[in-house]
Design a protein around this motif. Structure first.
Motif, PDB file in Angstrom:
ATOM      1  N   PHE A   3       2.611  -4.213  -7.925  1.00  0.00           N
ATOM      2  CA  PHE A   3       2.074  -3.933  -9.256  1.00  0.00           C
ATOM      3  C   PHE A   3       2.025  -5.156 -10.161  1.00  0.00           C
ATOM      4  O   PHE A   3       1.367  -5.120 -11.202  1.00  0.00           O
ATOM      5  CB  PHE A   3       2.906  -2.836  -9.939  1.00  0.00           C
ATOM      6  CG  PHE A   3       2.767  -1.492  -9.296  1.00  0.00           C
ATOM      7  CD1 PHE A   3       1.553  -0.840  -9.289  1.00  0.00           C
ATOM      8  CD2 PHE A   3       3.845  -0.891  -8.685  1.00  0.00           C
ATOM      9  CE1 PHE A   3       1.419   0.400  -8.693  1.00  0.00           C
ATOM     10  CE2 PHE A   3       3.721   0.349  -8.083  1.00  0.00           C
ATOM     11  CZ  PHE A   3       2.501   1.003  -8.082  1.00  0.00           C
ATOM     12  N   THR A   7      -0.523  -5.669 -13.442  1.00  0.00           N
ATOM     13  CA  THR A   7       0.089  -5.650 -14.775  1.00  0.00           C
ATOM     14  C   THR A   7      -0.134  -6.969 -15.500  1.00  0.00           C
ATOM     15  O   THR A   7      -0.435  -6.994 -16.703  1.00  0.00           O
ATOM     16  CB  THR A   7       1.600  -5.366 -14.645  1.00  0.00           C
ATOM     17  OG1 THR A   7       1.793  -4.157 -13.918  1.00  0.00           O
ATOM     18  CG2 THR A   7       2.241  -5.245 -16.024  1.00  0.00           C
ATOM     19  N   TYR A 229      -2.917   2.789 -10.983  1.00  0.00           N
ATOM     20  CA  TYR A 229      -1.462   2.910 -10.948  1.00  0.00           C
ATOM     21  C   TYR A 229      -1.062   4.269 -10.379  1.00  0.00           C
ATOM     22  O   TYR A 229      -0.156   4.372  -9.553  1.00  0.00           O
ATOM     23  CB  TYR A 229      -0.889   2.776 -12.361  1.00  0.00           C
ATOM     24  CG  TYR A 229      -0.672   1.371 -12.856  1.00  0.00           C
ATOM     25  CD1 TYR A 229       0.200   0.507 -12.216  1.00  0.00           C
ATOM     26  CD2 TYR A 229      -1.307   0.926 -14.007  1.00  0.00           C
ATOM     27  CE1 TYR A 229       0.424  -0.774 -12.686  1.00  0.00           C
ATOM     28  CE2 TYR A 229      -1.105  -0.355 -14.491  1.00  0.00           C
ATOM     29  CZ  TYR A 229      -0.235  -1.201 -13.826  1.00  0.00           C
ATOM     30  OH  TYR A 229      -0.016  -2.474 -14.301  1.00  0.00           O
TER      31      TYR A 229
END
Length: 248
Positions: A3, A7, A229
């Motif tokens: 991630f 991000t 996500y």
């Protein structure tokens, strides 16, 4: 690790596209009061443009990395669909490859537009801008069409719910969001053309709309991207290899 690139890009790009405009207005209030700055105009000030170029170029590299797990979701989805829907399976695999290729092209545009700024590199900057906006709009369009194909076909959605891949429920949300984002990109292009036309008193309104839509459109791109996500969290949580019992 999975991630972090996504991000990083979402936070960094959103921060810098708005900071650049606000910082330009603070540094050049007289100019900004007459003609609100676009992002391109704001980064023409070296004090703003140099850090902008570093962070946006870095984000461009991370953006390609962030697209890899998303493309993997589409490739896995094709396997989950199986032979029962050959056209959809083929379309999802093509989508996976297109997403990486188109995102790489858009990332190149990000580097060019941030490194080559007005007034010294007008043509290079415009080339970078076109490459980015067209490439990123096509990325979002592929996402929207593929998610629409998933959401509108019950057998495909049922197969993905069992086999894993792109989340069918999130696809029902993502598809209209992506199409709306593409529609905004078309509106942005129309405003780009109209802002130089002879529109009388309406010209100031058109230009203001153009200036405001520019960062909003980039944020919309990132918002659609951020919906993945949910897909990634869902598939990682259900993957037996990620469970503690599988490692013992």
């Amino acid at each position: 690790m999975l991630f972090f690139p996504m991000t990083f890009v979402i936070v960094t790009v959103n921060y810098w596209i708005y900071r650049a405009r606000f910082e330009f207005m603070e540094r050049h209030p007289e100019v900004a009061s007459i003609k609100p700055p676009t992002i391109s105009r704001a980064i023409s000030d070296p004090a703003i443009g140099e850090p902008f170029a570093f962070w946006i170029s870095t984000s461009a590299a991370f953006l390609v990395l962030a697209m890899l797990p998303v493309a993997w979701l589409y490739w896995r989805s094709a396997g989950s669909v199986g032979a029962g829907s050959p056209n959809t399976r083929r379309f999802l695999r093509i989508s996976a490859l297109l997403l990486v290729a188109l995102q790489a092209g858009a990332a190149v545009g990000m580097v060019i537009l941030s490194q080559y700024t007005f007034p010294s590199f007008d043509e290079e900057h415009m080339l970078g801008s076109y490459t980015f906006f067209v490439g990123q709009s096509l990325v979002i369009l592929v996402m929207g069409l593929s998610c629409g194909a998933i959401a509108l076909q019950r057998p495909v959605a049922d197969a993905l719910a069992i086999g894993g891949g792109v989340n069918p429920r999130v696809s029902r949300l993502r598809a209209p969001l992506a199409i709306g984002c593409v529609a905004s990109a078309i509106a942005y292009l129309a405003l780009f053309v109209l802002k130089n036309a002879e529109l009388g008193e309406a010209k100031a309104f058109v230009y203001q709309a153009y200036v405001l839509l520019e960062p909003a459109l980039i944020s919309a791109y990132l918002a659609v991207f951020a919906t993945f996500y949910f897909d990634l969290v869902t598939i990682l949580r259900r993957d037996p290899a990620r469970r503690p019992s599988a490692a013992t």
